[in-house]
Each structure stands twice: as structure tokens, then as C-alpha cells.
Write an enzyme that holds these catalytic residues in place. Sequence first.
Site, PDB file in Angstrom:
ATOM      1  N   LYS A  17       0.704  -1.130   0.119  1.00  0.00           N
ATOM      2  CA  LYS A  17       0.083  -0.024  -0.315  1.00  0.00           C
ATOM      3  C   LYS A  17       0.661   1.395  -0.260  1.00  0.00           C
ATOM      4  CE  LYS A  17      -2.183  -0.707   3.777  1.00  0.00           C
ATOM      5  NZ  LYS A  17      -1.689  -2.106   4.328  1.00  0.00           N
ATOM      6  N   ARG A  93      -9.548   2.068   8.421  1.00  0.00           N
ATOM      7  CA  ARG A  93      -8.360  -0.083   8.781  1.00  0.00           C
ATOM      8  C   ARG A  93     -10.186  -0.578   9.407  1.00  0.00           C
ATOM      9  NH1 ARG A  93      -2.308  -0.769   9.674  1.00  0.00           N
ATOM     10  NH2 ARG A  93      -3.288   0.918   8.534  1.00  0.00           N
ATOM     11  N   ARG A 130      11.982  -5.828   5.065  1.00  0.00           N
ATOM     12  CA  ARG A 130      11.175  -5.025   4.772  1.00  0.00           C
ATOM     13  C   ARG A 130      12.663  -3.600   5.001  1.00  0.00           C
ATOM     14  NH1 ARG A 130       5.545  -1.976   5.492  1.00  0.00           N
ATOM     15  NH2 ARG A 130       5.794  -2.796   7.706  1.00  0.00           N
ATOM     16  N   ARG A 162      11.833  -0.929  10.491  1.00  0.00           N
ATOM     17  CA  ARG A 162      10.747  -0.468  11.867  1.00  0.00           C
ATOM     18  C   ARG A 162      10.759  -1.150  12.559  1.00  0.00           C
ATOM     19  NH1 ARG A 162       5.228   0.635   7.830  1.00  0.00           N
ATOM     20  NH2 ARG A 162       4.240  -0.718   9.639  1.00  0.00           N
ATOM     21  N   ARG A 173      -0.340  -7.592  13.946  1.00  0.00           N
ATOM     22  CA  ARG A 173      -1.555  -7.283  12.972  1.00  0.00           C
ATOM     23  C   ARG A 173      -1.744  -7.901  11.211  1.00  0.00           C
ATOM     24  NH1 ARG A 173       4.104  -4.733  11.795  1.00  0.00           N
ATOM     25  NH2 ARG A 173       4.348  -3.803   9.457  1.00  0.00           N
TER      26      ARG A 173
HETATM   27  P1  AP5 Z   1       4.651  -2.036   1.754  1.00  0.00           P
HETATM   28  O1  AP5 Z   1       4.637  -0.215   0.980  1.00  0.00           O
HETATM   29  O2  AP5 Z   1       5.764  -1.434   2.854  1.00  0.00           O
HETATM   30  O3  AP5 Z   1       3.527  -2.792   2.564  1.00  0.00           O
HETATM   31  P2  AP5 Z   1       2.367  -1.460   3.049  1.00  0.00           P
HETATM   32  O4  AP5 Z   1       0.930  -2.311   2.969  1.00  0.00           O
HETATM   33  O5  AP5 Z   1       2.500  -0.381   3.825  1.00  0.00           O
HETATM   34  O6  AP5 Z   1       2.735  -2.802   4.461  1.00  0.00           O
HETATM   35  P3  AP5 Z   1       2.719  -1.108   5.967  1.00  0.00           P
HETATM   36  O7  AP5 Z   1       3.420  -2.623   6.849  1.00  0.00           O
HETATM   37  O8  AP5 Z   1       2.905  -0.502   6.070  1.00  0.00           O
HETATM   38  O9  AP5 Z   1       1.048  -1.891   6.197  1.00  0.00           O
HETATM   39  P4  AP5 Z   1       0.205  -1.648   8.355  1.00  0.00           P
HETATM   40  O10 AP5 Z   1      -0.574  -1.416   8.121  1.00  0.00           O
HETATM   41  O11 AP5 Z   1       1.185  -2.635   9.119  1.00  0.00           O
HETATM   42  O12 AP5 Z   1       1.805  -0.381   8.185  1.00  0.00           O
HETATM   43  P5  AP5 Z   1       1.199   1.250   8.369  1.00  0.00           P
HETATM   44  O13 AP5 Z   1       2.100   2.074   8.865  1.00  0.00           O
HETATM   45  O14 AP5 Z   1       0.289   1.810   7.957  1.00  0.00           O
HETATM   46  O15 AP5 Z   1       5.620  -2.825   1.500  1.00  0.00           O
HETATM   47  C1  AP5 Z   1       5.878  -4.263   1.751  1.00  0.00           C
HETATM   48  C2  AP5 Z   1       7.765  -4.550   2.333  1.00  0.00           C
HETATM   49  O16 AP5 Z   1       7.198  -4.766   0.798  1.00  0.00           O
HETATM   50  C3  AP5 Z   1       8.185  -3.652   1.309  1.00  0.00           C
HETATM   51  O17 AP5 Z   1       9.510  -3.542   2.241  1.00  0.00           O
HETATM   52  C4  AP5 Z   1       8.475  -3.033  -0.033  1.00  0.00           C
HETATM   53  O18 AP5 Z   1       9.504  -2.452  -0.495  1.00  0.00           O
HETATM   54  C5  AP5 Z   1       8.643  -4.625  -0.683  1.00  0.00           C
HETATM   55  N1  AP5 Z   1       7.185  -4.438  -1.467  1.00  0.00           N
HETATM   56  C6  AP5 Z   1       6.441  -3.544  -1.962  1.00  0.00           C
HETATM   57  N2  AP5 Z   1       5.771  -4.018  -2.867  1.00  0.00           N
HETATM   58  C7  AP5 Z   1       5.915  -4.996  -3.447  1.00  0.00           C
HETATM   59  C8  AP5 Z   1       6.912  -5.619  -4.566  1.00  0.00           C
HETATM   60  N3  AP5 Z   1       5.863  -5.663  -5.566  1.00  0.00           N
HETATM   61  N4  AP5 Z   1       7.187  -6.913  -5.012  1.00  0.00           N
HETATM   62  C9  AP5 Z   1       8.055  -6.912  -3.741  1.00  0.00           C
HETATM   63  N5  AP5 Z   1       8.230  -6.183  -2.395  1.00  0.00           N
HETATM   64  C10 AP5 Z   1       7.548  -5.205  -3.481  1.00  0.00           C
HETATM   65  O19 AP5 Z   1       1.042   1.685  10.520  1.00  0.00           O
HETATM   66  C11 AP5 Z   1       1.275   1.461  11.392  1.00  0.00           C
HETATM   67  C12 AP5 Z   1       0.359   1.320  12.079  1.00  0.00           C
HETATM   68  O20 AP5 Z   1      -0.021   2.685  12.637  1.00  0.00           O
HETATM   69  C13 AP5 Z   1      -0.477  -0.069  12.793  1.00  0.00           C
HETATM   70  O21 AP5 Z   1       0.410  -1.151  12.828  1.00  0.00           O
HETATM   71  C14 AP5 Z   1      -1.125   0.443  13.920  1.00  0.00           C
HETATM   72  O22 AP5 Z   1      -1.031   0.286  15.228  1.00  0.00           O
HETATM   73  C15 AP5 Z   1      -1.262   2.410  12.802  1.00  0.00           C
HETATM   74  N6  AP5 Z   1      -2.761   2.913  12.941  1.00  0.00           N
HETATM   75  C16 AP5 Z   1      -1.755   3.130  11.597  1.00  0.00           C
HETATM   76  N7  AP5 Z   1      -3.962   3.487  10.823  1.00  0.00           N
HETATM   77  C17 AP5 Z   1      -4.190   3.165  11.398  1.00  0.00           C
HETATM   78  C18 AP5 Z   1      -5.503   3.210  11.600  1.00  0.00           C
HETATM   79  N8  AP5 Z   1      -5.931   3.346  10.899  1.00  0.00           N
HETATM   80  N9  AP5 Z   1      -6.716   2.791  13.149  1.00  0.00           N
HETATM   81  C19 AP5 Z   1      -5.968   2.219  13.980  1.00  0.00           C
HETATM   82  N10 AP5 Z   1      -4.336   2.200  13.523  1.00  0.00           N
HETATM   83  C20 AP5 Z   1      -3.741   2.071  12.658  1.00  0.00           C
HETATM   84 MG    MG Z   2       2.531   1.094   4.882  1.00  0.00          MG
END
Ligand code: AP5
Ligand code: MG
Length: 219
Positions: A17, A93, A130, A162, A173
Site C-alpha cells: 500500500k 482499517r 522490509r 521499522r 497485525r
Molecule cells: P509496503 O508498501 O511498506 O506495505 P504496506 O502495505 O504499506 O504495509 P505496512 O506494514 O506499512 O502496513 P501497516 O498497516 O502495518 O503499517 P502502517 O504504517 O499503515 O511494502 C512492504 C515491503 O514490501 C517493503 O519492503 C516494500 O519495499 C516491499 N514491496 C512492496 N511492493 C513490492 C513488490 N511488488 N514486490 C516485492 N516487494 C515489494 O501502520 C502502522 C501502525 O499504525 C499500525 O499497526 C497501527 O498500530 C497504527 N495505525 C495506522 N493506521 C491506523 C488506523 N487507521 N487505525 C488504527 N491504527 C492505525
Molecule cells: Mg505502509
Amino acid sequence: MNPGARLVLLGRQGSGKGTQCTRLSRHYVVPHISTGDILRAAVRDGTEFGRRAREIMDAGNLVPDDVMVGIMDERLDRDDTRGRGFILDGFPRTVAQAEALERMTAPRGIDVAINLDLPREVALARLIARLICADCGTNYSTADPPKYGMTCDVCGGDVVHRDDDTEAAIVRRLDLYEEETAPLIAYFDERGVLETVDAMGTPDAVSERLTSIIDKRRN
Ligand code: AP5
Ligand code: MG
């Protein structure tokens, strides 16, 4: 995409994402709003709220809905979203957050919600590998690291794992995704705005699938 377009990217953690929102935001010149990035900025600022958010994130849990809805309400009220629309990464979410988003964006709502579809095992492997720039958030992986050591190719910042990319927090998660976030696929489908995109393949291949769907919706 039309100026003012309102897009949501759904998908389990690790589906890409963040990676794809960054690309779409550059391609269409639309603000990329990542709740994870907003929370990580609060952690870096060292506020009391940031300290609490850090504990929740490091355990892989969700920040309470009312807090997230408050943050989003404020963010969507800024001028840049009125002119250019927005791409949401990591919000909504939960169903409660989706209902709040519907109220915040009424009467028009959002234009399209794209589900980046990736098997759990592949997502898990991507998250374990990652690497991320602590300054600008650019994503890398152990298989595709920065060119020079752990220095970001884009901004020269430090590239790190991270804090919440421990195996225990990743599994938590991914479990919470199934319980709380996966029901949003049916939620947006019922509203006629759901598209599904295969998130396997290279980032370029996935970007092409996304822009082709968005451009089709535009015409
Ligand atoms: P990446 O693009 O980083 O994946 P992502 O889908 O963004 O996954 P996240 O882990 O960031 O999602 P998350 O929900 O855990 O974290 P968030 O920061 O939103 O890609 C992953 C890896 O794959 C990277 O290394 C990339 O290079 C690689 N990659 C990408 N595409 C690829 C491909 N095609 N082929 C190969 N490799 C590839 O949230 C963090 C925390 O914040 C949550 O856990 C929660 O505690 C809190 N939070 C955030 N939003 C909310 C909400 N709305 N409500 C409640 N809590 C929240
Ligand atoms: Mg992300």
C-alpha cells in the site's frame, strides 16, 4: 484521475500500500495520506500522544477508532484535499472508521477503493525483509537495499528496520487485518466502489495494473 479524486487503498500489511500510494501520488499529483506516517511523525516528535501511539504500534495493535477518526477529520479538512482529492493509505482499517469516513466525505463519498490482493505468506516475507528510511519513509528490502550501505538513495537519511517489523508484531497485525480490516472489502463492494488488483509481481507491474484501473474509472 480527475482533480479532486478520492481514492482508498486497501490490502493486508505488506501488500505494498505504502509503496504504491507513493507512486500514485506522484503520478496523479494527489496528496498521499498515510495514517502510519502521521503516527510515526508523532512518535518522532516525542509528544505524550506519540509515546502512547508507539506502544500500540510496536505491539502490532490498532490505535483506538475515535483517535484515528479525529486525526483524519482534521487532515481531510486541509485545503490540499479539496482541490486535488486524496489517496488514503491505512485508513479506514475498521468498519467504524469506514462509517466515519463516509460521514466526513458526504454526500459524495469516496470514488474508488482498491484492494491490493496478496497471500498472507508473501506479505509476511515482504515485511520481515522490509527496510525503511527513517527520514523520508522510502521503502527498501533486504533483497533490494539502498545503493550505498544503509543511506537512503532519495534523501541521504538512515535506512532502518521499522520498530514494529518484529515477527511477533507482524503476525499480530496480520491477524488483526483478518478480524478488523478484511470486512471492508465487502463494505466497499456493497457501495459499488470496490476494485481488486493482484499485488504479486514487481512494483512496476502492480503500478501499471493500478493506473489502468484508475484511468478506466476516469473515462
Ligand atoms: P509496503 O508498501 O511498506 O506495505 P504496506 O502495505 O504499506 O504495509 P505496512 O506494514 O506499512 O502496513 P501497516 O498497516 O502495518 O503499517 P502502517 O504504517 O499503515 O511494502 C512492504 C515491503 O514490501 C517493503 O519492503 C516494500 O519495499 C516491499 N514491496 C512492496 N511492493 C513490492 C513488490 N511488488 N514486490 C516485492 N516487494 C515489494 O501502520 C502502522 C501502525 O499504525 C499500525 O499497526 C497501527 O498500530 C497504527 N495505525 C495506522 N493506521 C491506523 C488506523 N487507521 N487505525 C488504527 N491504527 C492505525
Ligand atoms: Mg505502509
